[in-house]
Design a protein around this motif. Sequence first.
Motif, PDB file in Angstrom:
ATOM      1  N   VAL A  60     -39.290 -14.185 -16.825  1.00  0.00           N
ATOM      2  CA  VAL A  60     -40.283 -14.594 -17.813  1.00  0.00           C
ATOM      3  C   VAL A  60     -40.487 -16.100 -17.779  1.00  0.00           C
ATOM      4  N   HIS A  61     -41.743 -16.528 -17.844  1.00  0.00           N
ATOM      5  CA  HIS A  61     -42.028 -17.957 -17.994  1.00  0.00           C
ATOM      6  C   HIS A  61     -41.708 -18.374 -19.427  1.00  0.00           C
ATOM      7  N   ALA A  62     -40.980 -19.466 -19.577  1.00  0.00           N
ATOM      8  CA  ALA A  62     -40.615 -19.951 -20.907  1.00  0.00           C
ATOM      9  C   ALA A  62     -41.870 -20.366 -21.671  1.00  0.00           C
ATOM     10  N   LEU A  63     -41.955 -19.931 -22.913  1.00  0.00           N
ATOM     11  CA  LEU A  63     -43.036 -20.350 -23.800  1.00  0.00           C
ATOM     12  C   LEU A  63     -42.504 -21.494 -24.644  1.00  0.00           C
ATOM     13  N   GLY A  64     -43.024 -22.691 -24.399  1.00  0.00           N
ATOM     14  CA  GLY A  64     -42.486 -23.897 -25.014  1.00  0.00           C
ATOM     15  C   GLY A  64     -42.616 -23.960 -26.525  1.00  0.00           C
ATOM     16  N   VAL A  65     -41.732 -24.765 -27.115  1.00  0.00           N
ATOM     17  CA  VAL A  65     -41.728 -25.003 -28.559  1.00  0.00           C
ATOM     18  C   VAL A  65     -41.785 -26.513 -28.776  1.00  0.00           C
ATOM     19  N   PRO A  66     -42.684 -27.018 -29.612  1.00  0.00           N
ATOM     20  CA  PRO A  66     -42.772 -28.467 -29.844  1.00  0.00           C
ATOM     21  C   PRO A  66     -41.436 -29.049 -30.300  1.00  0.00           C
ATOM     22  N   GLY A  67     -41.039 -30.141 -29.668  1.00  0.00           N
ATOM     23  CA  GLY A  67     -39.801 -30.817 -30.036  1.00  0.00           C
ATOM     24  C   GLY A  67     -38.575 -30.337 -29.294  1.00  0.00           C
ATOM     25  N   LEU A  68     -38.712 -29.277 -28.476  1.00  0.00           N
ATOM     26  CA  LEU A  68     -37.577 -28.746 -27.714  1.00  0.00           C
ATOM     27  C   LEU A  68     -37.865 -28.844 -26.217  1.00  0.00           C
TER      28      LEU A  68
END
Length: 242
Positions: free
Chosen positions: A153-161
């Motif tokens: 799975v491609h990582a789905l980014g999270v703001p600040g991480l």
Amino acid sequence: MGRIIAGVLVAGFGLVVALGGGTIVAHAVSNSRQEIISKDYMRDLWRNVPVETIFPASIGVRDPDASVSVERGWTRAAISQDTSCKAALSGQFAAAAAKHGCVAALRATYLDPSGGTAATAVVVALPNENDRSDLIDVLTRTQDDEGGADQAVHALGVPGLRWKDSARAGSGGTSVFAPYATAFVVVTSGPTDGRVAGHVPEPWGKGQFKQREDREPWMRTAYGLAQTLSVRLKNEAAKVQP
């Protein structure tokens, strides 16, 4: 006497007919209460169930090795509006899903209570329920690669991480075990600080799993979350009346 005998015979025949009719009525009532599952609904489960229900705001995780489920809270941190299989899936798993005609891929990222672990989950919609067994084989084979597992799975980014593809450390998945369901849940997890999982130095790297110790916990975490989401989706499907 003849009239009496005839009356008894007629009464007996009437009783047999009444009992037969009662049986037919009972079967009819029983059949009327049967829940007929729609194949079309189950094949479009990813579209028919709201995405916020598929990926709730908070969720527990089932321990795949425990006889009793141990729930630990995870919080949803991001959810994607893109349902493209190409955008959500990665590596050999993506190729296998495309081979079997992947219809859609719903994706969301969760954080564990400590905020140190991220997990991106994907619900993969396939056209045929029999196609899912091949995905399990591919997933198992790629996770056994000691030199560097090919994450699904491609990582789905999270703001600040710093949760991105390079931080992925382990993947796991399972089918949604409901009649006519064609969905498969796959998850990739890893550290949120961007640390790259790698070989465990000696002497720890000489254990039973060789150099996999650094990836093993992430893989089990991913599998546990995939199990939980799979069960939730199965339960949601069971609520639908024909």
